[in-house]
Scaffold this motif. Structure first.
Motif, PDB file in Angstrom:
ATOM      1  N   LYS A  28      98.784  49.941  40.890  1.00  0.00           N
ATOM      2  CA  LYS A  28      98.172  49.209  39.779  1.00  0.00           C
ATOM      3  C   LYS A  28      97.525  50.173  38.773  1.00  0.00           C
ATOM      4  N   THR A  29      96.729  51.105  39.264  1.00  0.00           N
ATOM      5  CA  THR A  29      96.078  52.068  38.373  1.00  0.00           C
ATOM      6  C   THR A  29      97.119  52.933  37.672  1.00  0.00           C
ATOM      7  N   THR A  30      98.127  53.364  38.385  1.00  0.00           N
ATOM      8  CA  THR A  30      99.206  54.157  37.783  1.00  0.00           C
ATOM      9  C   THR A  30      99.894  53.363  36.674  1.00  0.00           C
ATOM     10  N   ALA A  31     100.123  52.075  36.903  1.00  0.00           N
ATOM     11  CA  ALA A  31     100.747  51.216  35.883  1.00  0.00           C
ATOM     12  C   ALA A  31      99.853  51.127  34.646  1.00  0.00           C
ATOM     13  N   PHE A  32      98.545  50.976  34.842  1.00  0.00           N
ATOM     14  CA  PHE A  32      97.626  50.908  33.698  1.00  0.00           C
ATOM     15  C   PHE A  32      97.631  52.204  32.902  1.00  0.00           C
ATOM     16  N   LEU A  33      97.596  53.331  33.606  1.00  0.00           N
ATOM     17  CA  LEU A  33      97.592  54.617  32.910  1.00  0.00           C
ATOM     18  C   LEU A  33      98.909  54.856  32.179  1.00  0.00           C
ATOM     19  N   VAL A  56      89.410  50.467  31.336  1.00  0.00           N
ATOM     20  CA  VAL A  56      88.069  50.325  31.910  1.00  0.00           C
ATOM     21  C   VAL A  56      88.181  50.215  33.432  1.00  0.00           C
ATOM     22  N   PRO A  57      87.735  51.247  34.155  1.00  0.00           N
ATOM     23  CA  PRO A  57      87.653  51.122  35.620  1.00  0.00           C
ATOM     24  C   PRO A  57      86.428  50.260  35.951  1.00  0.00           C
ATOM     25  N   LEU A  58      86.664  49.042  36.364  1.00  0.00           N
ATOM     26  CA  LEU A  58      85.559  48.098  36.561  1.00  0.00           C
ATOM     27  C   LEU A  58      84.560  48.549  37.618  1.00  0.00           C
ATOM     28  N   SER A  59      84.978  49.439  38.499  1.00  0.00           N
ATOM     29  CA  SER A  59      84.037  49.942  39.506  1.00  0.00           C
ATOM     30  C   SER A  59      82.897  50.730  38.858  1.00  0.00           C
ATOM     31  N   LEU A  60      83.077  51.175  37.621  1.00  0.00           N
ATOM     32  CA  LEU A  60      82.038  51.932  36.923  1.00  0.00           C
ATOM     33  C   LEU A  60      81.158  51.064  36.030  1.00  0.00           C
ATOM     34  N   CYS A  61      81.439  49.778  35.957  1.00  0.00           N
ATOM     35  CA  CYS A  61      80.646  48.888  35.118  1.00  0.00           C
ATOM     36  C   CYS A  61      79.389  48.448  35.853  1.00  0.00           C
ATOM     37  N   ASP A  62      78.281  48.512  35.159  1.00  0.00           N
ATOM     38  CA  ASP A  62      76.994  48.111  35.724  1.00  0.00           C
ATOM     39  C   ASP A  62      76.835  46.607  35.523  1.00  0.00           C
ATOM     40  N   THR A  63      77.044  45.850  36.574  1.00  0.00           N
ATOM     41  CA  THR A  63      76.995  44.399  36.449  1.00  0.00           C
ATOM     42  C   THR A  63      75.573  43.846  36.413  1.00  0.00           C
ATOM     43  N   PHE A 111      92.507  45.467  26.574  1.00  0.00           N
ATOM     44  CA  PHE A 111      91.601  45.877  27.635  1.00  0.00           C
ATOM     45  C   PHE A 111      92.374  45.935  28.945  1.00  0.00           C
ATOM     46  N   LEU A 112      92.481  47.130  29.501  1.00  0.00           N
ATOM     47  CA  LEU A 112      93.123  47.365  30.795  1.00  0.00           C
ATOM     48  C   LEU A 112      91.999  47.447  31.818  1.00  0.00           C
ATOM     49  N   LEU A 113      91.710  46.324  32.458  1.00  0.00           N
ATOM     50  CA  LEU A 113      90.554  46.207  33.355  1.00  0.00           C
ATOM     51  C   LEU A 113      91.010  46.407  34.790  1.00  0.00           C
ATOM     52  N   ASP A 114      90.716  47.579  35.312  1.00  0.00           N
ATOM     53  CA  ASP A 114      91.266  48.006  36.592  1.00  0.00           C
ATOM     54  C   ASP A 114      90.314  47.739  37.751  1.00  0.00           C
ATOM     55  N   ALA A 115      90.856  47.175  38.799  1.00  0.00           N
ATOM     56  CA  ALA A 115      90.224  47.094  40.123  1.00  0.00           C
ATOM     57  C   ALA A 115      88.951  46.273  40.164  1.00  0.00           C
ATOM     58  N   ILE A 116      89.055  45.012  39.772  1.00  0.00           N
ATOM     59  CA  ILE A 116      87.874  44.140  39.865  1.00  0.00           C
ATOM     60  C   ILE A 116      87.403  44.026  41.306  1.00  0.00           C
ATOM     61  N   ASN A 117      88.319  44.122  42.249  1.00  0.00           N
ATOM     62  CA  ASN A 117      87.952  44.023  43.661  1.00  0.00           C
ATOM     63  C   ASN A 117      87.123  45.226  44.125  1.00  0.00           C
ATOM     64  N   GLU A 118      87.111  46.326  43.370  1.00  0.00           N
ATOM     65  CA  GLU A 118      86.323  47.501  43.743  1.00  0.00           C
ATOM     66  C   GLU A 118      84.891  47.439  43.217  1.00  0.00           C
ATOM     67  N   ASN A 119      84.599  46.424  42.402  1.00  0.00           N
ATOM     68  CA  ASN A 119      83.236  46.212  41.943  1.00  0.00           C
ATOM     69  C   ASN A 119      82.681  45.085  42.800  1.00  0.00           C
ATOM     70  N   VAL A 140      93.975  41.024  27.427  1.00  0.00           N
ATOM     71  CA  VAL A 140      93.397  41.556  28.658  1.00  0.00           C
ATOM     72  C   VAL A 140      94.472  41.623  29.726  1.00  0.00           C
ATOM     73  N   ILE A 141      94.554  42.773  30.374  1.00  0.00           N
ATOM     74  CA  ILE A 141      95.335  42.883  31.602  1.00  0.00           C
ATOM     75  C   ILE A 141      94.353  43.337  32.659  1.00  0.00           C
ATOM     76  N   THR A 142      94.285  42.602  33.749  1.00  0.00           N
ATOM     77  CA  THR A 142      93.387  42.977  34.824  1.00  0.00           C
ATOM     78  C   THR A 142      94.174  43.151  36.115  1.00  0.00           C
ATOM     79  N   ALA A 143      93.693  44.046  36.954  1.00  0.00           N
ATOM     80  CA  ALA A 143      94.344  44.311  38.235  1.00  0.00           C
ATOM     81  C   ALA A 143      93.404  43.910  39.357  1.00  0.00           C
ATOM     82  N   ASP A 144      93.994  43.300  40.372  1.00  0.00           N
ATOM     83  CA  ASP A 144      93.219  42.799  41.491  1.00  0.00           C
ATOM     84  C   ASP A 144      94.097  42.797  42.735  1.00  0.00           C
ATOM     85  N   MET A 145      93.477  42.916  43.880  1.00  0.00           N
ATOM     86  CA  MET A 145      94.253  42.856  45.124  1.00  0.00           C
ATOM     87  C   MET A 145      94.390  41.433  45.646  1.00  0.00           C
TER      88      MET A 145
END
Length: 160
Positions: A28-33, A56-63, A111-119, A140-145
Motif C-alpha cells: 500500500k505504501t509503495t503504491a502511494f509513493l 500523509v503518513p497518518l501514523s504521524l498525525c497528532d489526533t 491526499f494520499l492518506l497512508d495507514a489509518i490502522n497505524e494511528n 482522497v485515497i486512503t489505505a487501510d488493512m
C-alpha cells in the motif's frame, strides 16, 4: 492493472475518493509513493485541473489536535512559519478557503492518506478525512488493512 494506474486513470475521469484495502505487506505504501512519483514526473488532470499529490503518513498525525491532517500538510508542504504570532487555525482556514474549497483554484489536491490502522486513534480521523474528501478541489485515497474504518469511500482491494 496495478493500483497506481487504476487510481490515476480513475481520477483522470473525474474527482472521486478511493480506499485501498489489503493485508499488511502487500504494498500500500509503495503504491502511494508510486502515485506521488508519477504525478511529480508527469502531470495528470482531474476535471481539467492538475492533480497535486500530498502524501500523509497518518501514523504521524497528532489526533489530540483539531485538523491534524491539515496541520501536517501545512507544516510539511507549505512555507508556513511557526511562531508565537502565527495563528495556525487562521492559516488552515485560508488554506481551505483559497485552495481546497476555492472556486478559482486550478488544482485538485490529492491526499494520499497512508495507514489509518497505524494511528491508534484512527477512528477520530474519519470525520476529518470525510471533510477533506468533500472539498471542491480535493480527492482522497486512503489505505487501510480493514474495510471497516472508512465506510464512505469506494474500496479497491489489493490482492496477492
Amino acid at each position: 492493472m496495478d493500483f497506481p494506474t487504476y487510481a490515476l486513470d480513475t481520477l483522470a475521469k473525474g474527482k472521486c475518493n478511493i480506499k485501498l484495502v489489503s493485508d499488511g505487506g502487500f504494498g500500500k505504501t509503495t503504491a502511494f509513493l508510486e502515485i506521488y512519483r508519477r504525478l511529480v514526473a508527469s502531470p495528470v488532470y482531474c476535471d481539467g485541473k492538475r492533480l497535486i499529490p500530498i502524501y500523509v503518513p497518518l501514523s504521524l498525525c497528532d489526533t489530540n489536535t483539531k485538523n491534524s491532517i491539515l496541520r501536517y500538510t501545512i507544516y510539511n508542504y507549505t512555507p508556513f512559519e511557526t511562531s508565537e504570532a502565527t495563528d495556525t487555525e487562521a492559516y488552515i482556514s485560508n488554506f481551505v478557503n483559497l485552495l481546497l474549497d476555492g472556486e478559482k483554484s486550478n488544482s485538485v489536491y490529492l491526499f494520499l492518506l497512508d495507514a489509518i490502522n497505524e494511528n491508534h486513534f484512527g477512528q477520530t480521523l474519519v470525520g476529518e478525512i470525510n471533510r477533506l474528501g468533500a472539498y471542491k478541489n480535493t480527492a482522497v485515497i486512503t489505505a487501510d488493512m480493514t474495510s471497516a474504518v472508512l465506510k464512505t469511500l469506494n474500496p479497491y482491494h489489493l490482492n496477492p
